[in-house]
Design a protein around this motif. Structure first.
Motif, short mmCIF file in Angstrom:
data_model
loop_
_atom_site.label_atom_id
_atom_site.label_comp_id
_atom_site.label_asym_id
_atom_site.label_seq_id
_atom_site.Cartn_x
_atom_site.Cartn_y
_atom_site.Cartn_z
N ALA A 3 5.95 12.27 -27.28
CA ALA A 3 4.86 12.33 -28.26
C ALA A 3 4.33 13.75 -28.38
CB ALA A 3 3.74 11.38 -27.84
N TYR A 6 7.02 16.01 -30.28
CA TYR A 6 7.23 15.80 -31.71
C TYR A 6 5.96 16.01 -32.53
CZ TYR A 6 12.04 14.41 -31.08
OH TYR A 6 13.38 14.43 -30.79
N LEU A 7 4.80 15.82 -31.90
CA LEU A 7 3.56 16.06 -32.64
C LEU A 7 3.30 17.55 -32.86
CD1 LEU A 7 1.21 13.35 -31.13
CD2 LEU A 7 2.04 13.49 -33.47
N PRO A 11 6.72 18.40 -39.94
CA PRO A 11 7.35 17.19 -40.48
C PRO A 11 8.78 17.46 -40.93
CG PRO A 11 5.14 17.45 -41.37
CD PRO A 11 5.46 18.72 -40.65
N TYR A 20 12.17 6.97 -42.29
CA TYR A 20 12.08 6.11 -41.11
C TYR A 20 12.32 6.93 -39.85
CZ TYR A 20 12.70 2.30 -37.85
OH TYR A 20 12.55 1.46 -36.78
N SER A 21 11.53 6.67 -38.82
CA SER A 21 11.67 7.41 -37.57
C SER A 21 11.20 6.55 -36.41
CB SER A 21 10.86 8.70 -37.61
OG SER A 21 10.87 9.32 -36.34
N ASN A 22 12.08 6.38 -35.42
CA ASN A 22 11.68 5.69 -34.20
C ASN A 22 10.57 6.43 -33.47
OD1 ASN A 22 13.38 3.40 -34.25
ND2 ASN A 22 15.09 4.60 -33.49
N GLY A 24 7.88 7.55 -34.58
CA GLY A 24 6.58 7.03 -34.97
C GLY A 24 6.14 5.87 -34.10
N PHE A 25 7.07 4.98 -33.77
CA PHE A 25 6.75 3.84 -32.91
C PHE A 25 6.48 4.30 -31.47
CE2 PHE A 25 9.15 2.09 -36.44
CZ PHE A 25 8.38 1.00 -36.79
N ILE A 27 5.23 7.20 -30.61
CA ILE A 27 3.89 7.81 -30.61
C ILE A 27 2.81 6.74 -30.65
CG2 ILE A 27 2.32 9.22 -32.00
CD1 ILE A 27 4.75 10.97 -32.71
N ALA A 28 3.04 5.68 -31.43
CA ALA A 28 2.07 4.58 -31.47
C ALA A 28 1.90 3.97 -30.07
CB ALA A 28 2.51 3.52 -32.47
N LEU A 146 3.76 -0.59 -42.67
CA LEU A 146 3.71 -0.14 -41.28
C LEU A 146 4.72 -0.90 -40.43
CD1 LEU A 146 -0.16 0.23 -40.87
CD2 LEU A 146 1.54 1.97 -41.45
#
Length: 214
Positions: A3, A6-7, A11, A20-22, A24-25, A27-28, A146
């Motif tokens: 996280a 990539y943060l 972008p 689509y990007s894994n 994102g999940f 980081i969530a 989402l």
């Protein structure tokens, strides 16, 4: 660590465009862990599995090494499908990808989750407030919400909620049609292009027969 990495990166596509990007999940999941002080696995058990009565879900591959007590994923090698040992770390996604897809679950319990999403589209789900389901099911760009691919009806209620996922050795496809109270769950314990085509060969005649968008 993922996280943080990539943060800090720019972008990969134009802000506002679908990509689509894994990550994102992932980081969530990291956000949930930081906010609660609990692991994402514990949160899934507490916030999703237990409230829905799901008892078969776990993390990593199903089954025990040296046994065939559960289906095994398969890898295609030289035109042949080879079953993979559940204990082999290369037979699944890396642990860091956990929130993006290292859960295994029996079909009967996956159906419990799907039913809650269907009920949520009608404003009566167990897990979330009605406005939270609406946010989950409302596209943020194009037909992508989402985590869900969505086709909305004129009344704003989804005609279709869909998602497909694979770790390369398994394939799962879910399609929920709230208007007609229909759920399709299609799974393969192989993740090849032939498996993707098989899913289409199963779902397309079902759509043609049931006409869920009419």
């Amino acid at each position: 660590a993922l996280a943080r990495k990539y943060l800090t990166m720019p972008p990969a596509s134009k802000v506002g465009e679908f990509s689509y990007s894994n990550v994102g999940f992932i980081i969530a999941g990291a956000i949930a862990e930081a906010r609660t002080g609990k692991t994402w696995e514990a949160l899934m058990q507490e916030q999703v599995f237990a409230p829905l009565g799901i008892t078969t879900a776990g993390f990593g591959l199903p089954g025990a090494s040296g046994k065939f007590d559960q289906p095994h994923g398969h890898q295609e090698q030289a035109g042949k499908l080879t079953p993979l040992d559940p204990a082999d770390p290369d037979a699944d996604n890396p642990l860091a990808l956990g929130p993006a897809g290292t859960i295994h679950i029996a079909l009967k319990d996956w159906l419990r989750f799907a039913q809650d999403q269907l009920d949520g589209a009608h404003g009566r789900g167990k897990l979330l407030k009605p406005q939270s389901y609406r946010k989950l099911h409302t596209p943020v760009t194009g037909n992508y919400a989402l985590g869900w691919g969505v086709k909305l009806g004129p009344d704003g209620v989804p005609l279709l909620l869909t998602h497909s996922g694979s770790n390369g050795f398994w394939l799962a496809d879910i399609r929920i049609m709230p208007k007609h109270d229909l759920i399709f769950l299609v799974v393969m314990n192989v993740g090849t292009e032939a498996a993707n085509q098989a899913v289409k060969d199963i779902v397309t005649p079902l759509n043609d027969h049931l006409k869920p968008f009419d």
